[in-house]
Design a protein around this motif. Structure first.
Motif, PDB file in Angstrom:
ATOM      1  N   THR A   1       0.852  -1.188   0.000  1.00  0.00           N
ATOM      2  CA  THR A   1       0.000   0.000   0.000  1.00  0.00           C
ATOM      3  C   THR A   1       0.888   1.238   0.000  1.00  0.00           C
ATOM      4  OG1 THR A   1      -0.257  -0.036   2.431  1.00  0.00           O
ATOM      5  CG2 THR A   1      -1.881  -1.252   1.110  1.00  0.00           C
ATOM      6  N   SER A   2       0.761   2.076   1.012  1.00  0.00           N
ATOM      7  CA  SER A   2       1.526   3.315   1.075  1.00  0.00           C
ATOM      8  C   SER A   2       1.216   3.969   2.413  1.00  0.00           C
ATOM      9  CB  SER A   2       1.106   4.262  -0.061  1.00  0.00           C
ATOM     10  OG  SER A   2       1.615   5.566   0.134  1.00  0.00           O
ATOM     11  N   ILE A   3       2.146   4.774   2.912  1.00  0.00           N
ATOM     12  CA  ILE A   3       1.791   5.591   4.073  1.00  0.00           C
ATOM     13  C   ILE A   3       0.645   6.526   3.689  1.00  0.00           C
ATOM     14  CG2 ILE A   3       3.522   7.380   3.575  1.00  0.00           C
ATOM     15  CD1 ILE A   3       2.203   6.111   7.031  1.00  0.00           C
ATOM     16  N   GLY A   4       0.513   6.782   2.382  1.00  0.00           N
ATOM     17  CA  GLY A   4      -0.622   7.551   1.881  1.00  0.00           C
ATOM     18  C   GLY A   4      -1.940   6.815   2.014  1.00  0.00           C
TER      19      GLY A   4
ATOM     20  N   THR B   1      -0.434  -6.059   5.040  1.00  0.00           N
ATOM     21  CA  THR B   1      -0.137  -4.904   4.198  1.00  0.00           C
ATOM     22  C   THR B   1       1.241  -4.353   4.561  1.00  0.00           C
ATOM     23  OG1 THR B   1      -1.107  -3.224   5.673  1.00  0.00           O
ATOM     24  CG2 THR B   1      -2.589  -4.293   4.086  1.00  0.00           C
ATOM     25  N   VAL B   2       1.926  -3.839   3.562  1.00  0.00           N
ATOM     26  CA  VAL B   2       3.208  -3.152   3.775  1.00  0.00           C
ATOM     27  C   VAL B   2       3.053  -1.746   3.223  1.00  0.00           C
ATOM     28  CG1 VAL B   2       5.649  -3.065   3.171  1.00  0.00           C
ATOM     29  CG2 VAL B   2       4.577  -5.262   3.715  1.00  0.00           C
ATOM     30  N   ALA B   3       3.251  -0.757   4.077  1.00  0.00           N
ATOM     31  CA  ALA B   3       3.031   0.644   3.704  1.00  0.00           C
ATOM     32  C   ALA B   3       4.368   1.382   3.630  1.00  0.00           C
ATOM     33  CB  ALA B   3       2.113   1.315   4.718  1.00  0.00           C
TER      34      ALA B   3
ATOM     35  N   GLN C   1      -0.120 -10.433  12.339  1.00  0.00           N
ATOM     36  CA  GLN C   1      -0.002  -8.969  12.295  1.00  0.00           C
ATOM     37  C   GLN C   1      -0.445  -8.502  10.924  1.00  0.00           C
ATOM     38  OE1 GLN C   1       3.831  -7.394  13.520  1.00  0.00           O
ATOM     39  NE2 GLN C   1       3.676  -5.653  12.134  1.00  0.00           N
ATOM     40  N   LEU C   2      -1.306  -7.489  10.891  1.00  0.00           N
ATOM     41  CA  LEU C   2      -1.834  -6.997   9.616  1.00  0.00           C
ATOM     42  C   LEU C   2      -0.911  -5.986   8.962  1.00  0.00           C
ATOM     43  CD1 LEU C   2      -4.064  -6.590   7.467  1.00  0.00           C
ATOM     44  CD2 LEU C   2      -5.146  -4.968   9.050  1.00  0.00           C
ATOM     45  N   ARG C   3      -0.487  -4.969   9.705  1.00  0.00           N
ATOM     46  CA  ARG C   3       0.174  -3.815   9.075  1.00  0.00           C
ATOM     47  C   ARG C   3       1.666  -3.731   9.394  1.00  0.00           C
ATOM     48  NH1 ARG C   3      -5.172  -1.617  10.160  1.00  0.00           N
ATOM     49  NH2 ARG C   3      -6.084  -1.163   8.115  1.00  0.00           N
TER      50      ARG C   3
END
Length: 268
Positions: free
Chosen positions: A130-133, A171-173, A228-230
Motif C-alpha cells: 500500500t503506502s503511508i498515503g 499490508t506493507v506501507a 499482524q496486519l500492518r
C-alpha cells in the motif's frame, strides 16, 4: 522450496522483492505486463517470468493457472501500482479509472483468483503493498491515496474473513520511495490554478527510501509467522503513522496542511 508470486516486477519494489526472495532460496514467479522486455530477472535461477496486466481479468485467470501448473504458491505479493500526482480537477476520467483499476481492483482480482487454491490447501498468504498515503492525507495525491486507503480497509476485512481457512493477509506501507511510480505524470495536464503550488510541492517531496529497504520489510512480513496486519516500511513511514495516532486524525490533517502549504508559502 517455497514459491512467491509477485505482481509489478519490472522495476522498483517489485523487482527488488523478486531478487531478495530469490536470494533467500525461494522460487519466484515474477509477473509484469511485458516480460519479453526484461533483461535482468530472466537471468536469475529459479525466477520464472509470466505476463500479467492486473487490469485484464482474463489474463489474470490464465496467469494464475499457469503459475499453479509450475508450482504450489505459498505467498502472493500484490505490488503492481500506478500513480499520478496532480489536482483532482486536472484528472481526466481515464486518469482516475486507471489508478483505481490498477491499484484497487487489480489487487482484488488477483487475490480473488488465488483464494480457492489457498482455501483448498488451508494455507497461504497475501501481502498487499500500500503506502503511508493509505493511512493519512496528502495534497495532490487524492485518487492514488484513495486507492491505498481502500486496499488497507479491504485488507483488514479480508484478514478476518480468510482466517477461517488459515490464510494470512498483510499490508506493507512504504514511505516515499525511489521508484518510477509517479513517472507517468505526463499523462496529466496540470491546471494553471494549481500549477505553481504543485511544482513547489514536488520539490518538498524527498523520496529517501530505496526499493531494497521496502523489500526487506515485505520479506519480514512473509516469514515472521506473526498474526499482524500492518507493516510500515522506509524512512518516515512508521513515524508519520505514529504521529497520526498520537494527535488524532483531525489534528494530523491540520498539521500536514500546515507542513506542506506553509513550506510552500515560505518558498515564495
Amino acid at each position: 522450496m517455497k514459491t512467491v508470486f509477485i505482481t509489478g516486477t519490472s522495476s522498483g519494489i517489485g523487482k527488488a522483492a523478486a531478487k531478495l526472495f530469490q536470494s533467500k532460496g525461494w522460487r519466484v514467479i515474477a509477473t509484469m505486463r511485458n516480460p519479453e522486455k526484461e533483461t535482468e530477472l530472466n537471468l536469475l535461477e529459479n525466477i520464472i517470468l509470466l505476463p500479467l496486466d492486473v487490469t485484464r481479468p482474463e489474463q489474470i485467470k490464465y496467469t494464475v493457472a499457469k503459475a499453479y501448473s509450475l508450482a504450489e504458491i505459498d505467498v502472493v505479493i500484490n505490488n503492481a501500482g500506478y500513480g499520478l500526482l496532480s489536482s483532482l480537477e486536472a484528472f481526466t476520467d481515464e486518469n482516475i479509472v486507471r489508478q483505481i483499476d490498477t491499484n484497487f481492483l487489480g489487487t482484488i482480482r488477483v487475490t480473488k483468483a488465488f483464494i480457492p487454491h489457498f482455501r483448498e490447501a488451508q494455507k497461504g498468504m497475501f501481502i498487499n503493498v500500500t503506502s503511508i498515503g493509505g493511512h493519512t492525507g496528502f495534497p495532490f495525491t487524492s485518487v492514488y491515496n484513495g486507492t491505498k486507503w481502500a486496499v488497507e480497509g479491504w485488507s483488514e476485512c479480508l484478514s478476518i474473513e480468510l482466517s477461517l481457512f488459515n490464510i494470512g493477509v498483510k499490508t506493507v506501507a512504504p514511505s516515499a520511495t525511489k521508484t518510477e511510480l509517479f513517472s507517468h505524470n505526463a499523462d496529466v495536464n496540470p491546471l494553471p490554478f494549481y500549477q505553481a503550488t504543485e511544482q513547489k510541492m514536488l520539490s518538498v517531496i524527498n523520496p529517501s527510501s530505496t526499493p531494497e529497504e521496502i523489500a526487506d520489510v515485505i520479506y519480514e512480513a512473509a516469514t515472521d509467522n506473526k498474526d499482524q496486519l500492518r507493516y510500515f516500511a522506509g524512512k518516515g513511514s512508521q513515524a508519520i503513522y505514529d504521529r497520526r495516532m498520537q494527535v488524532g486524525a483531525e489534528n494530523s490533517r491540520r498539521e500536514i496542511k500546515a507542513m506542506y502549504f506553509d513550506a510552500l508559502k515560505d518558498s515564495h
